[in-house]
Design a protein around this motif. Structure first.
Motif, PDB file in Angstrom:
ATOM      1  N   GLY A  18      48.913  23.708  15.953  1.00 17.96           N
ATOM      2  CA  GLY A  18      50.030  23.821  16.894  1.00 17.96           C
ATOM      3  C   GLY A  18      50.780  22.509  17.049  1.00 17.96           C
ATOM      4  O   GLY A  18      52.013  22.478  17.035  1.00 17.96           O
ATOM      5  N   VAL A  19      50.031  21.411  17.195  1.00 20.87           N
ATOM      6  CA  VAL A  19      50.649  20.086  17.350  1.00 20.87           C
ATOM      7  C   VAL A  19      51.367  19.686  16.070  1.00 20.87           C
ATOM      8  O   VAL A  19      52.517  19.231  16.093  1.00 20.87           O
ATOM      9  CB  VAL A  19      49.571  19.045  17.715  1.00 20.87           C
ATOM     10  CG1 VAL A  19      50.187  17.642  17.778  1.00 20.87           C
ATOM     11  CG2 VAL A  19      48.917  19.391  19.041  1.00 20.87           C
ATOM     12  N   TYR A  20      50.683  19.849  14.949  1.00 21.75           N
ATOM     13  CA  TYR A  20      51.260  19.453  13.666  1.00 21.75           C
ATOM     14  C   TYR A  20      52.522  20.253  13.340  1.00 21.75           C
ATOM     15  O   TYR A  20      53.505  19.716  12.834  1.00 21.75           O
ATOM     16  CB  TYR A  20      50.236  19.628  12.552  1.00 21.75           C
ATOM     17  CG  TYR A  20      49.161  18.565  12.523  1.00 21.75           C
ATOM     18  CD1 TYR A  20      49.247  17.425  13.314  1.00 21.75           C
ATOM     19  CD2 TYR A  20      48.048  18.697  11.695  1.00 21.75           C
ATOM     20  CE1 TYR A  20      48.271  16.450  13.289  1.00 21.75           C
ATOM     21  CE2 TYR A  20      47.063  17.719  11.651  1.00 21.75           C
ATOM     22  CZ  TYR A  20      47.182  16.600  12.448  1.00 21.75           C
ATOM     23  OH  TYR A  20      46.213  15.636  12.407  1.00 21.75           O
ATOM     24  N   GLU A  21      52.472  21.550  13.625  1.00 17.71           N
ATOM     25  CA  GLU A  21      53.620  22.393  13.310  1.00 17.71           C
ATOM     26  C   GLU A  21      54.843  21.979  14.115  1.00 17.71           C
ATOM     27  O   GLU A  21      55.967  21.978  13.611  1.00 17.71           O
ATOM     28  CB  GLU A  21      53.277  23.859  13.567  1.00 17.71           C
ATOM     29  CG  GLU A  21      54.308  24.823  13.003  1.00 17.71           C
ATOM     30  CD  GLU A  21      53.805  26.251  12.978  1.00 17.71           C
ATOM     31  OE1 GLU A  21      54.500  27.089  12.369  1.00 17.71           O
ATOM     32  OE2 GLU A  21      52.740  26.528  13.557  1.00 17.71           O
ATOM     33  N   ALA A  22      54.630  21.593  15.359  1.00 15.05           N
ATOM     34  CA  ALA A  22      55.742  21.153  16.204  1.00 15.05           C
ATOM     35  C   ALA A  22      56.379  19.873  15.654  1.00 15.05           C
ATOM     36  O   ALA A  22      57.606  19.740  15.624  1.00 15.05           O
ATOM     37  CB  ALA A  22      55.258  20.938  17.634  1.00 15.05           C
ATOM     38  N   GLN A  37      49.796  15.799   4.828  1.00 10.28           N
ATOM     39  CA  GLN A  37      48.471  16.203   5.289  1.00 10.28           C
ATOM     40  C   GLN A  37      48.564  17.273   6.372  1.00 10.28           C
ATOM     41  O   GLN A  37      47.730  18.187   6.433  1.00 10.28           O
ATOM     42  CB  GLN A  37      47.708  14.983   5.812  1.00 10.28           C
ATOM     43  CG  GLN A  37      47.434  13.940   4.736  1.00 10.28           C
ATOM     44  CD  GLN A  37      46.820  12.671   5.305  1.00 10.28           C
ATOM     45  OE1 GLN A  37      46.699  12.512   6.512  1.00 10.28           O
ATOM     46  NE2 GLN A  37      46.444  11.748   4.424  1.00 10.28           N
ATOM     47  N   ALA A  38      49.586  17.153   7.227  1.00  5.82           N
ATOM     48  CA  ALA A  38      49.754  18.126   8.310  1.00  5.82           C
ATOM     49  C   ALA A  38      50.073  19.514   7.756  1.00  5.82           C
ATOM     50  O   ALA A  38      49.598  20.528   8.279  1.00  5.82           O
ATOM     51  CB  ALA A  38      50.854  17.667   9.259  1.00  5.82           C
ATOM     52  N   THR A  39      50.887  19.570   6.712  1.00  3.83           N
ATOM     53  CA  THR A  39      51.227  20.854   6.091  1.00  3.83           C
ATOM     54  C   THR A  39      49.983  21.557   5.566  1.00  3.83           C
ATOM     55  O   THR A  39      49.805  22.775   5.759  1.00  3.83           O
ATOM     56  CB  THR A  39      52.233  20.641   4.948  1.00  3.83           C
ATOM     57  OG1 THR A  39      53.428  20.033   5.476  1.00  3.83           O
ATOM     58  CG2 THR A  39      52.594  21.959   4.291  1.00  3.83           C
ATOM     59  N   ILE A  40      49.112  20.810   4.924  1.00  2.00           N
ATOM     60  CA  ILE A  40      47.860  21.381   4.422  1.00  2.00           C
ATOM     61  C   ILE A  40      46.996  21.868   5.577  1.00  2.00           C
ATOM     62  O   ILE A  40      46.408  22.964   5.525  1.00  2.00           O
ATOM     63  CB  ILE A  40      47.098  20.331   3.587  1.00  2.00           C
ATOM     64  CG1 ILE A  40      47.909  19.948   2.345  1.00  2.00           C
ATOM     65  CG2 ILE A  40      45.720  20.852   3.180  1.00  2.00           C
ATOM     66  CD1 ILE A  40      47.308  18.825   1.536  1.00  2.00           C
ATOM     67  N   VAL A  74      47.964  22.879   8.552  1.00  2.00           N
ATOM     68  CA  VAL A  74      48.541  24.087   9.149  1.00  2.00           C
ATOM     69  C   VAL A  74      48.266  25.300   8.271  1.00  2.00           C
ATOM     70  O   VAL A  74      47.922  26.391   8.778  1.00  2.00           O
ATOM     71  CB  VAL A  74      50.059  23.896   9.375  1.00  2.00           C
ATOM     72  CG1 VAL A  74      50.714  25.220   9.778  1.00  2.00           C
ATOM     73  CG2 VAL A  74      50.316  22.829  10.442  1.00  2.00           C
ATOM     74  N   ARG A  75      48.404  25.168   6.968  1.00  2.00           N
ATOM     75  CA  ARG A  75      48.154  26.282   6.058  1.00  2.00           C
ATOM     76  C   ARG A  75      46.715  26.763   6.146  1.00  2.00           C
ATOM     77  O   ARG A  75      46.430  27.951   5.972  1.00  2.00           O
ATOM     78  CB  ARG A  75      48.470  25.858   4.625  1.00  2.00           C
ATOM     79  CG  ARG A  75      49.965  25.714   4.337  1.00  2.00           C
ATOM     80  CD  ARG A  75      50.198  25.170   2.939  1.00  2.00           C
ATOM     81  NE  ARG A  75      51.628  25.029   2.643  1.00  2.00           N
ATOM     82  CZ  ARG A  75      52.101  24.457   1.550  1.00  2.00           C
ATOM     83  NH1 ARG A  75      51.264  23.961   0.636  1.00  2.00           N
ATOM     84  NH2 ARG A  75      53.394  24.376   1.360  1.00  2.00           N
ATOM     85  N   ARG A  76      45.807  25.860   6.416  1.00  2.00           N
ATOM     86  CA  ARG A  76      44.396  26.217   6.513  1.00  2.00           C
ATOM     87  C   ARG A  76      44.003  26.668   7.924  1.00  2.00           C
ATOM     88  O   ARG A  76      42.851  27.010   8.175  1.00  2.00           O
ATOM     89  CB  ARG A  76      43.527  25.035   6.104  1.00  2.00           C
ATOM     90  CG  ARG A  76      43.666  24.669   4.625  1.00  2.00           C
ATOM     91  CD  ARG A  76      42.871  23.424   4.295  1.00  2.00           C
ATOM     92  NE  ARG A  76      42.937  23.111   2.865  1.00  2.00           N
ATOM     93  CZ  ARG A  76      42.408  22.018   2.306  1.00  2.00           C
ATOM     94  NH1 ARG A  76      41.782  21.125   3.078  1.00  2.00           N
ATOM     95  NH2 ARG A  76      42.504  21.819   1.011  1.00  2.00           N
ATOM     96  N   GLY A  77      44.980  26.630   8.848  1.00  2.00           N
ATOM     97  CA  GLY A  77      44.707  27.067  10.206  1.00  2.00           C
ATOM     98  C   GLY A  77      43.803  26.134  10.961  1.00  2.00           C
ATOM     99  O   GLY A  77      42.961  26.569  11.761  1.00  2.00           O
ATOM    100  N   GLY A  78      43.956  24.832  10.755  1.00  2.00           N
ATOM    101  CA  GLY A  78      43.122  23.832  11.417  1.00  2.00           C
ATOM    102  C   GLY A  78      43.329  23.786  12.917  1.00  2.00           C
ATOM    103  O   GLY A  78      44.296  24.348  13.454  1.00  2.00           O
ATOM    104  N   PRO A  79      42.436  23.085  13.621  1.00  2.00           N
ATOM    105  CA  PRO A  79      42.483  23.057  15.092  1.00  2.00           C
ATOM    106  C   PRO A  79      43.721  22.383  15.673  1.00  2.00           C
ATOM    107  O   PRO A  79      44.072  22.636  16.827  1.00  2.00           O
ATOM    108  CB  PRO A  79      41.204  22.296  15.469  1.00  2.00           C
ATOM    109  CG  PRO A  79      40.864  21.486  14.252  1.00  2.00           C
ATOM    110  CD  PRO A  79      41.282  22.325  13.089  1.00  2.00           C
ATOM    111  N   LEU A  80      44.377  21.537  14.894  1.00  2.00           N
ATOM    112  CA  LEU A  80      45.564  20.845  15.398  1.00  2.00           C
ATOM    113  C   LEU A  80      46.855  21.459  14.855  1.00  2.00           C
ATOM    114  O   LEU A  80      47.912  20.833  14.889  1.00  2.00           O
ATOM    115  CB  LEU A  80      45.503  19.355  15.015  1.00  2.00           C
ATOM    116  CG  LEU A  80      44.374  18.539  15.653  1.00  2.00           C
ATOM    117  CD1 LEU A  80      44.360  17.121  15.105  1.00  2.00           C
ATOM    118  CD2 LEU A  80      44.517  18.521  17.171  1.00  2.00           C
TER     119      LEU A  80
END
Length: 290
Positions: free
Chosen positions: A142-146, A129-132, A134-140
């Motif tokens: 930065g946190v998810y990518e880390a 879910q985090a990968t999706i 990040v790809r969509r440029g969601g508000p979280l």
């Protein structure tokens, strides 16, 4: 001569197999559920337990993955295998592959990102879910990518304690899991069958007895492959999404095994196959559910 004889007798006693704590725990569960009395029989090799009337044999073993054990040993040997913070609202479990590199710094590095998730009311992280997100440029993002870069597959808060102890400080704990797909009860059973059918030693010990019932008891522990241990883990629901608490088919094992016990060492949950049916076990319950 008497002194020499006593010395030889003492050496024989020291080489005899003693009852291990995990064996005693398994014996107690079998005795309670089956209403049988068992005696430790593996003094110098052979099956672990025999009933007093000679009708029941019990062999105790565990399913441990060597690669996962090495990874967990590295995590346990590191101060970074857990981290505490008075700023956390609950304890968290981080699931990462057992072969994950840089494990020593993973938990400390993830802690500030988990604090940010708690700050916005998030209590669960999934790499898919985090990968999706990040790809969509969601508000979280930065946190998810880390967390993704750190190798975290899943993370979950264990929930607020309604009556927390004043001295308790919430922690982030590392849990090693498989990088494979997560299945259900039948998939776990399939992985277990492959392992047990390759263990000729346990089967030979059971076959060497002349008992009517031959019980094989398998502990699942922190070093069991995740896809096998997951259904009985303390964080897993009692039932699968379809409502099942036990596998849907018989175990495919050598017929020498008449009773199969599969129990999580950590949660006390388990399955028992006997009389052509599966029974759901809870070690701390007097009543077991089928």
């Amino acid at each position: 001569r008497r002194v020499e004889s006593l010395a030889k007798h003492s050496r024989r006693l020291t080489t005899m197999n003693r009852e291990r704590p995990d064996e005693a725990r398994a014996r107690a569960l079998v005795e309670r559920v089956m209403d049988v009395s068992l005696e430790h029989a593996d003094k110098t090799g052979g099956v672990d337990y025999l009933s007093q009337d000679g009708t029941v044999a019990l062999e105790v073993t565990r399913f441990t993955d060597a690669e996962k054990r090495r990874g967990r040993a590295a995590a346990r040997g590191s101060r970074g295998s857990s981290a505490a913070s008075s700023r956390l609202r609950s304890c968290w479990v981080l699931m990462v592959p057992e072969t994950q590199p840089k494990m020593k710094s993973l938990v400390q590095g993830a802690l500030p990102h988990l604090l940010l998730l708690e700050g916005v009311g998030e209590t669960y992280f999934s790499s898919h879910q985090a990968t999706i997100h990040v790809r969509r440029g969601g508000p979280l993002s930065g946190v998810y990518e880390a967390l993704l870069q750190a190798g975290v597959k899943r993370a979950g808060a264990l929930g607020d304690d309604p009556t927390p102890e004043k001295s308790h400080i919430h922690r982030v704990v590392l849990s090693l899991g498989s990088s494979g797909t997560v299945g259900g009860n039948d998939e776990a059973l399939q992985g277990l069958e492959a392992e047990l059918n390759a263990r000729q030693d346990n089967l030979k010990k059971l076959s060497a007895t002349a008992t009517e019932e031959r019980h094989l008891f398998v502990w699942l522990d922190d070093d069991t492959p995740y896809e096998v241990a997951r259904p009985l883990h303390r964080l897993a629901p009692d039932r699968t999404p379809g409502g099942e608490m036990v596998p849907s088919r018989p175990p495919q094992l050598d017929p020498i095994v008449t009773h199969l016990w599969v129990v999580s060492e950590e949660s006390g949950r388990g399955w028992l196959w006997h009389r052509e049916i599966w029974t759901y076990l809870a070690e701390d319950d007097k009543q077991n559910r089928g």
